[in-house]
Scaffold this motif. Structure first.
Motif, PDB file in Angstrom:
ATOM      1  N   ALA A 108       0.767  -1.207   0.241  1.00 61.44           N
ATOM      2  CA  ALA A 108       0.017   0.003   0.273  1.00 61.44           C
ATOM      3  C   ALA A 108       0.893   1.336  -0.001  1.00 61.44           C
ATOM      4  O   ALA A 108       0.343   2.354  -0.283  1.00 61.44           O
ATOM      5  N   GLU A 138      -8.889   2.011   2.633  1.00 62.22           N
ATOM      6  CA  GLU A 138      -9.284   1.878   1.058  1.00 62.22           C
ATOM      7  C   GLU A 138      -7.685   1.202   0.371  1.00 62.22           C
ATOM      8  O   GLU A 138      -7.752   0.361  -0.276  1.00 62.22           O
ATOM      9  N   ASP A 192      -7.333  -2.332   1.383  1.00 61.91           N
ATOM     10  CA  ASP A 192      -8.163  -3.213   0.695  1.00 61.91           C
ATOM     11  C   ASP A 192      -7.495  -3.212  -0.560  1.00 61.91           C
ATOM     12  O   ASP A 192      -7.684  -4.430  -1.299  1.00 61.91           O
ATOM     13  N   ARG A 193      -7.092  -2.401  -1.408  1.00 60.58           N
ATOM     14  CA  ARG A 193      -6.574  -2.344  -2.913  1.00 60.58           C
ATOM     15  C   ARG A 193      -5.350  -3.217  -2.682  1.00 60.58           C
ATOM     16  O   ARG A 193      -5.173  -4.247  -3.525  1.00 60.58           O
ATOM     17  N   ALA A 212      -5.954  -7.073  -2.337  1.00 60.32           N
ATOM     18  CA  ALA A 212      -6.591  -7.424  -3.531  1.00 60.32           C
ATOM     19  C   ALA A 212      -5.321  -7.642  -4.500  1.00 60.32           C
ATOM     20  O   ALA A 212      -5.488  -8.803  -5.112  1.00 60.32           O
ATOM     21  N   MET A 213      -4.238  -7.090  -4.384  1.00 58.91           N
ATOM     22  CA  MET A 213      -3.366  -6.977  -5.249  1.00 58.91           C
ATOM     23  C   MET A 213      -2.478  -8.161  -4.772  1.00 58.91           C
ATOM     24  O   MET A 213      -1.954  -8.929  -5.573  1.00 58.91           O
ATOM     25  N   ALA A 234      -0.929  -1.785  -7.287  1.00 59.56           N
ATOM     26  CA  ALA A 234      -2.093  -1.124  -6.453  1.00 59.56           C
ATOM     27  C   ALA A 234      -2.289   0.179  -6.807  1.00 59.56           C
ATOM     28  O   ALA A 234      -3.309   0.670  -6.709  1.00 59.56           O
ATOM     29  N   ASP A 236      -2.783   1.243  -9.660  1.00 63.39           N
ATOM     30  CA  ASP A 236      -3.363   0.987 -10.749  1.00 63.39           C
ATOM     31  C   ASP A 236      -3.169   1.629 -11.973  1.00 63.39           C
ATOM     32  O   ASP A 236      -3.862   2.578 -12.474  1.00 63.39           O
ATOM     33  N   THR A 285      -5.555  -8.346 -16.055  1.00 59.67           N
ATOM     34  CA  THR A 285      -5.616  -6.660 -15.815  1.00 59.67           C
ATOM     35  C   THR A 285      -5.417  -5.974 -17.351  1.00 59.67           C
ATOM     36  O   THR A 285      -5.931  -4.763 -17.158  1.00 59.67           O
TER      37      THR A 285
END
Lengths: 284, 275
Positions: free
Chosen positions: A123, A137, A140-141, A144-145, A177, A179, A211
């Motif tokens: 993160a 947030e 969370d990201r 997920a990654m 993360a 993106d 992705t």
């Protein structure tokens, strides 16, 4: 000139001056040159680079040491300013692309912060790039990654508890993360053992398919380049430039069996002879 | 020994650790006891005068007899060490940060600091006494000029030890120089800083004693100097023991702080470092 003539003889080869595909280029360089100061004089480390990477493609840069492939990647990442020519990423200058958070970077060293655990590391860049993001947030990201790179369950482990391959997975998760639209990787598996390398290649291919990022990979490994890429740019020294662009026609989805595909072997042989040739030239 | 580890699980673990710890310090302990015994024997055998070299028993006697004044002196010295050390740490860290952050100024400052480091600091003590009198200030100043250097140098090494790819990574998300400094460089330098602080704390004790030698009316350095004018050698040695214990205590406080602040730092093992 000789190279140009020789290239024409190979049916599959695309002339380096022309854009590789009809699709709009996501990353494009025209007439790009980079000079570094060396003992008071200017040393040309990249010369007349023309490259077009279509959106969502996977492209490798391969070549002998000192051919400037890492420098080219750094220009894409906005870390090195070109002396001549232009580089655009998603139609923007690399610096603008950095500010728009379009770029994710992965290096040979995982460069994790030793005082943070896996999820905090994953993160970290996101929270550095975006001061306003909520911690939950971002985490969370990051979680997920980490799951995407196959590290679920290792969130709380510290870097010293992770193996080299796992550390590199965290580094990839950290880049994802953000993106970014573009993932730039500089020999990301260079420090790993052969089996872990293959495992990581499959993992990366899986990430790319899921992705749909545009990925540029700098590598020393012919296998890796052929297995992962749609297109391989072969670079040569003196002056450093792209000597050939080779499309890889090995069918997708690529698996362990792809290594014995005839198209794989052909591409491998072609790359090997190109590299041997440019290596000999470099020595002269 | 293994029989003694029997009992409740917690107790057996504790005693296990205790015996392991004892086993580890046993060689050092045995050597120390050996040296003391030989020392005592030599003094008694050759009838060495006490003012030349006192026997360990004489030192312990003096330690007990002068306990009150020694404790008072230790308190004064400890205060000097504490203030001097904290100020050295602050000055050292600031110097390192300034050199790294303002590169051009750093280029001018760094050679001056190295040059200053080669001035014998002990020789500065009389000047500081001349300027600031017999109080706390000259001792603190002397400690700072002695002890800030290892802090600054180690912190500097720490700030520069960050991998270039990490800086690239931060720049690739548009992080400013200050942000890179705050989030990456400074935390990365902490293990180096702690190493510098461990050197600085031992220098601080030396600085305090030297400052007291040069001119003071209290402190362990003053006690040593006073005792030497009286040829009270056992008291000199007793004061030396107190100084050593004080220095050791300060050192372990810093080491404890290191374990707490930078648990990720590589463990330092002076014996097995080569292996």
């Amino acid at each position: 000139m000789n190279v140009r003539v020789m290239n024409a003889a190979v049916a599959k080869t695309v002339a380096p001056d022309k854009p590789a595909a009809a699709a709009p280029a996501h990353i494009a360089a025209t007439g790009l040159a980079v000079d570094f100061p060396l003992e008071g004089r200017k040393q040309r480390v990249l010369n007349d680079i023309n490259i077009a990477v279509p959106k969502g493609s996977f492209v490798s840069l391969i070549g002998p040491s000192g051919c400037g492939k890492s420098t080219l990647l750094k220009v894409m990442a906005g870390l090195v300013t070109p002396s001549e020519g232009t580089m655009t990423v998603a139609g923007l200058s690399p610096q603008e692309a950095v500010n728009a958070r379009l770029i994710g970077l992965v290096f040979q060293e995982a460069t994790l912060l030793p005082w943070k655990n896996a999820i905090e590391n994953a993160a970290f860049l996101l929270m550095t790039a975006d001061e306003t993001i909520k911690k939950s947030e971002a985490f969370d990201r990051a979680a997920a990654m980490l799951k995407l790179v196959g590290l679920d369950g290792a969130e709380k482990k510290s870097p010293s508890q992770l193996s080299g391959g796992m550390r590199q997975r965290v580094a990839i998760a950290r880049a994802l993360a953000l993106d970014p639209e573009v993932l730039l990787m500089d020999e990301p598996f260079g420090a790993l053992d052969a089996i872990t390398r293959e495992e990581m290649s499959e993992c990366l291919l899986d990430i790319w398919e899921r992705t749909n990022k545009t990925i540029v990979l700098v590598t020393h490994s012919i296998d890796e380049a052929v297995f992962l890429s749609r297109e391989v740019h072969v670079m040569g020294t003196g002056p450093a430039r792209i000597i050939e662009t080779l499309p890889i026609t090995v069918p997708h989805p690529r698996t362990e069996e792809s290594y014995s595909d005839p198209a794989f072997t052909a591409a491998e042989n072609r790359l090997r002879s190109l590299l041997i040739e440019s290596h000999k030239k470099g020595r002269r | 020994m293994t029989d003694m580890t029997a009992g409740s699980p917690a107790a057996s673990w504790a005693s296990h650790r205790f015996w392991r710890g004892l086993y580890n310090v046993l060689p050092a302990l045995a050597l120390s006891v050996g040296v003391v015994v030989v020392w005592e024997a030599v003094i008694r055998l050759f009838k060495v005068p006490t003012f030349v070299l006192p026997a360990p028993t004489a030192i312990v006697e003096s330690l007990i007899a002068n306990w009150g004044s020694l404790a008072f002196a230790a308190q004064a010295t400890a205060l000097e060490v504490l203030f001097g050390f904290v100020l050295s740490a602050v000055v050292g860290v600031l110097v390192a940060l300034v050199i790294v952050r303002f590169e051009r100024f750093g280029r001018a400052l760094y050679p001056l600091i190295v040059l200053f480091q080669n001035v014998p600091k002990v020789a500065l003590a009389p000047i500081f006494i001349l300027w600031f009198g017999y109080g706390l200030a000259p001792k603190i100043l002397l400690i700072v000029v002695i002890a800030f250097f290892p802090v600054a140098i180690d912190m500097l090494a720490g700030l520069q030890s960050v991998e270039p790819s990490f800086v690239s990574l931060m720049r690739s998300v548009g992080a400013s120089k200050s942000k890179i400094m705050l989030r990456v460089r400074i935390p990365h330098s902490l293990p180096h800083l702690m190493a510098g602080l461990k050197v600085a704390i031992t220098f601080s004790v030396i600085g305090a004693i030297v400052g007291e030698f040069a001119g003071a009316n209290q402190g362990l350095g003053y006690v040593i100097q006073f005792a030497s004018t009286q040829l009270d050698t056992p008291l000199i040695f007793a004061a030396l023991i107190v100084v050593s214990v004080l220095g050791l205590a300060f050192y372990y406080i810093v080491e404890f702080a290191e374990r707490w602040l930078v648990p990720w730092a590589p463990k330092f093992d002076p014996i097995h470092s080569a292996g």
